[in-house]
Design a protein around this motif. Structure first.
Motif, PDB file in Angstrom:
ATOM      1  N   GLU A 229       0.825  -1.212   0.000  1.00  0.00           N
ATOM      2  CA  GLU A 229       0.000   0.000   0.000  1.00  0.00           C
ATOM      3  C   GLU A 229       0.857   1.260   0.000  1.00  0.00           C
ATOM      4  OE1 GLU A 229      -3.062   2.034  -0.530  1.00  0.00           O
ATOM      5  OE2 GLU A 229      -3.674   0.059   0.159  1.00  0.00           O
ATOM      6  N   THR A 230       1.984   1.232   0.687  1.00  0.00           N
ATOM      7  CA  THR A 230       2.814   2.439   0.867  1.00  0.00           C
ATOM      8  C   THR A 230       4.138   2.351   0.102  1.00  0.00           C
ATOM      9  OG1 THR A 230       3.737   1.522   2.912  1.00  0.00           O
ATOM     10  CG2 THR A 230       1.788   2.934   3.127  1.00  0.00           C
ATOM     11  N   GLU A 231       4.161   1.630  -0.977  1.00  0.00           N
ATOM     12  CA  GLU A 231       5.403   1.366  -1.714  1.00  0.00           C
ATOM     13  C   GLU A 231       6.131   2.650  -2.139  1.00  0.00           C
ATOM     14  OE1 GLU A 231       6.072  -0.995  -5.818  1.00  0.00           O
ATOM     15  OE2 GLU A 231       5.080  -2.098  -4.199  1.00  0.00           O
ATOM     16  N   LEU A 232       5.402   3.574  -2.754  1.00  0.00           N
ATOM     17  CA  LEU A 232       6.040   4.811  -3.209  1.00  0.00           C
ATOM     18  C   LEU A 232       6.468   5.687  -2.032  1.00  0.00           C
ATOM     19  CD1 LEU A 232       3.750   5.817  -6.218  1.00  0.00           C
ATOM     20  CD2 LEU A 232       5.898   4.539  -6.247  1.00  0.00           C
ATOM     21  N   ILE A 233       5.644   5.724  -0.999  1.00  0.00           N
ATOM     22  CA  ILE A 233       5.964   6.518   0.196  1.00  0.00           C
ATOM     23  C   ILE A 233       7.216   5.983   0.860  1.00  0.00           C
ATOM     24  CG2 ILE A 233       5.130   7.226   2.471  1.00  0.00           C
ATOM     25  CD1 ILE A 233       2.266   6.982   1.319  1.00  0.00           C
ATOM     26  N   ASP A 234       7.301   4.661   1.015  1.00  0.00           N
ATOM     27  CA  ASP A 234       8.438   4.047   1.689  1.00  0.00           C
ATOM     28  C   ASP A 234       9.755   4.299   0.960  1.00  0.00           C
ATOM     29  OD1 ASP A 234       6.618   3.092   3.514  1.00  0.00           O
ATOM     30  OD2 ASP A 234       6.550   1.059   2.676  1.00  0.00           O
ATOM     31  N   LYS A 240       1.449   9.236  -2.403  1.00  0.00           N
ATOM     32  CA  LYS A 240       0.194   8.528  -2.653  1.00  0.00           C
ATOM     33  C   LYS A 240       0.317   7.052  -2.311  1.00  0.00           C
ATOM     34  CE  LYS A 240      -1.763  11.520  -6.224  1.00  0.00           C
ATOM     35  NZ  LYS A 240      -2.306  11.583  -7.600  1.00  0.00           N
ATOM     36  N   ARG A 241      -0.764   6.532  -1.737  1.00  0.00           N
ATOM     37  CA  ARG A 241      -0.852   5.106  -1.483  1.00  0.00           C
ATOM     38  C   ARG A 241      -1.345   4.399  -2.743  1.00  0.00           C
ATOM     39  NH1 ARG A 241      -1.100   3.796   4.097  1.00  0.00           N
ATOM     40  NH2 ARG A 241      -0.820   5.660   5.378  1.00  0.00           N
ATOM     41  N   ALA A 242      -1.190   3.086  -2.761  1.00  0.00           N
ATOM     42  CA  ALA A 242      -1.602   2.320  -3.938  1.00  0.00           C
ATOM     43  C   ALA A 242      -3.073   2.553  -4.256  1.00  0.00           C
ATOM     44  CB  ALA A 242      -1.332   0.838  -3.708  1.00  0.00           C
ATOM     45  N   HIS A 247      -5.107   1.188  -7.445  1.00  0.00           N
ATOM     46  CA  HIS A 247      -4.461  -0.097  -7.682  1.00  0.00           C
ATOM     47  C   HIS A 247      -4.443  -0.867  -6.370  1.00  0.00           C
ATOM     48  CE1 HIS A 247      -3.196   0.630 -11.785  1.00  0.00           C
ATOM     49  NE2 HIS A 247      -2.701   1.800 -11.426  1.00  0.00           N
ATOM     50  N   LEU A 248      -5.099  -2.012  -6.354  1.00  0.00           N
ATOM     51  CA  LEU A 248      -5.068  -2.882  -5.191  1.00  0.00           C
ATOM     52  C   LEU A 248      -3.696  -3.522  -5.105  1.00  0.00           C
ATOM     53  CD1 LEU A 248      -6.754  -4.315  -2.929  1.00  0.00           C
ATOM     54  CD2 LEU A 248      -7.122  -6.159  -4.599  1.00  0.00           C
ATOM     55  N   PRO A 249      -2.981  -3.353  -3.980  1.00  0.00           N
ATOM     56  CA  PRO A 249      -1.654  -3.971  -3.881  1.00  0.00           C
ATOM     57  C   PRO A 249      -1.752  -5.490  -3.853  1.00  0.00           C
ATOM     58  CG  PRO A 249      -2.293  -3.000  -1.784  1.00  0.00           C
ATOM     59  CD  PRO A 249      -3.331  -2.587  -2.770  1.00  0.00           C
ATOM     60  N   ILE A 250      -0.659  -6.151  -4.171  1.00  0.00           N
ATOM     61  CA  ILE A 250      -0.624  -7.609  -4.172  1.00  0.00           C
ATOM     62  C   ILE A 250      -0.538  -8.159  -2.755  1.00  0.00           C
ATOM     63  CG2 ILE A 250       0.730  -9.623  -4.867  1.00  0.00           C
ATOM     64  CD1 ILE A 250       1.688  -7.989  -7.297  1.00  0.00           C
ATOM     65  N   GLY A 251       0.373  -7.596  -1.950  1.00  0.00           N
ATOM     66  CA  GLY A 251       0.659  -8.136  -0.632  1.00  0.00           C
ATOM     67  C   GLY A 251      -0.277  -7.633   0.453  1.00  0.00           C
ATOM     68  N   GLY A 252      -0.117  -8.175   1.648  1.00  0.00           N
ATOM     69  CA  GLY A 252      -0.923  -7.745   2.784  1.00  0.00           C
ATOM     70  C   GLY A 252      -2.186  -8.570   2.938  1.00  0.00           C
ATOM     71  N   GLU A 253      -2.815  -8.435   4.106  1.00  0.00           N
ATOM     72  CA  GLU A 253      -3.997  -9.237   4.420  1.00  0.00           C
ATOM     73  C   GLU A 253      -5.164  -8.956   3.482  1.00  0.00           C
ATOM     74  OE1 GLU A 253      -5.017  -8.704   8.494  1.00  0.00           O
ATOM     75  OE2 GLU A 253      -3.183  -9.639   9.249  1.00  0.00           O
TER      76      GLU A 253
END
Length: 306
Positions: A229-234, A240-242, A247-253
């Motif tokens: 969700e926070t790939e670009l922020i990190d 912006k979050r995913a 775009h629904l992220p692949i990973g996470g619950e």
């Protein structure tokens, strides 16, 4: 049905021209186990002779040249019978303006996408060099349509388009009213074998329409833009979050890998992969998690026979 991946990356490609993130830097120098990728575009055919493009990326000319079945077979000819646009995003549609060299072009698109490209865009005049240069065919919500060849001959393929969570592209925001068909997924069926390809390269979530699209398909291509969700922020590349970018992220619950865990398909492939996504690194833990769940990561040149 034959499915050929011409481009597998999200907008900007991999590496992205102005990005020095670890992935882009590493693939340029050869320091990571990853392959360069061009922007998303897929070709499908029932017989290997006549083809339809799913989206038309800005790199379409080079992508066509990389695929011999798409080369001309006469002084003025193309085996590309049509282009199907899933949205009006620039990385999905700019390529049609590179297919302007006095050749008839059939484009399947939702009406909102057609208006954005043909009625509010002076560049569209490059596709109006002769009467009938471009024929637009409407994608309607859930209606099955035949993909046809010249003279109305059957191609052996039909499709249904269904709205998928998304948004209007930036260049049409505030100009074209929002509509569910601004972003669609495709369910493509080959008439003889009955084999089905589900194509959802951009999805802000998984709702009932998305599940209907992918359920029972023999092969599924799904939005693989971001891992987290926070790939670009990190990475310090944006704020912006995913999901802000639909775009629904692949990973996470609540990511697509978990949400589609019960999906039964012979092939399951993530496509439209952003340059920052760790699944591009073939030796990453994230890529291993994708493989363990029975998914693949699309790469340019991948071919699947259904």
């Amino acid at each position: 049905m034959i499915v050929r991946v011409l481009g597998s990356a999200a907008g900007g490609g991999f590496p992205q021209w102005n990005c020095g993130c670890p992935n882009c830097r590493g693939v340029r120098t050869g320091e990571i186990a990853a392959k360069p990728r061009t922007q998303e575009c897929v070709a499908v055919s029932a017989d290997g002779a006549d083809w339809f493009l799913l989206n038309a990326s800005p790199g379409i000319r080079a992508q066509i040249e990389s695929c011999p079945p798409l080369h001309p077979r006469a002084p003025r000819h193309s085996p590309i019978a049509g282009v199907v646009l899933t949205s009006g995003d620039l990385d999905h549609c700019l390529g049609i303006f590179s297919l302007r060299e006095s050749h008839p072009l059939v484009v399947y698109a939702a009406e909102t996408v057609r208006r954005g490209l043909a009625e509010r865009n002076a560049i569209h005049r490059t596709l109006e060099r002769f009467e009938g240069q471009v024929t637009w065919r409407a994608l309607d919500d859930g209606r099955a349509i035949e993909l046809t060849l010249g003279g109305g001959r059957p191609s052996g393929l039909s499709l249904r388009a269904l709205p998928v969570p998304g948004k209007q592209p930036i260049h049409l925001t505030g100009i074209e009213p929002p509509t569910p068909l601004a972003n669609v997924g495709l369910r493509i069926r080959e008439s003889v074998s009955g084999r089905v390809l589900a194509y959802v390269s951009g999805a802000g979530g998984i709702d009932d329409a998305v599940r209907r699209l992918v359920d029972g398909a023999d092969c599924v291509f799904f939005d693989g833009t971001f891992w987290s969700e926070t790939e670009l922020i990190d990475l310090g590349l944006g704020n912006k979050r995913a999901r802000d970018m639909t775009h629904l992220p692949i990973g996470g619950e609540s990511g697509s890998l978990a949400a589609l865990a019960g999906l039964r398909a012979a092939r399951k492939v993530f496509i439209h992969v952003n340059n920052t996504n760790p699944i591009l690194r073939e030796d990453s833990a994230e890529a291993a998690a994708v493989r363990a769940a029975g998914w693949e990561v699309a790469s340019d040149g991948l071919e699947i026979a259904l």
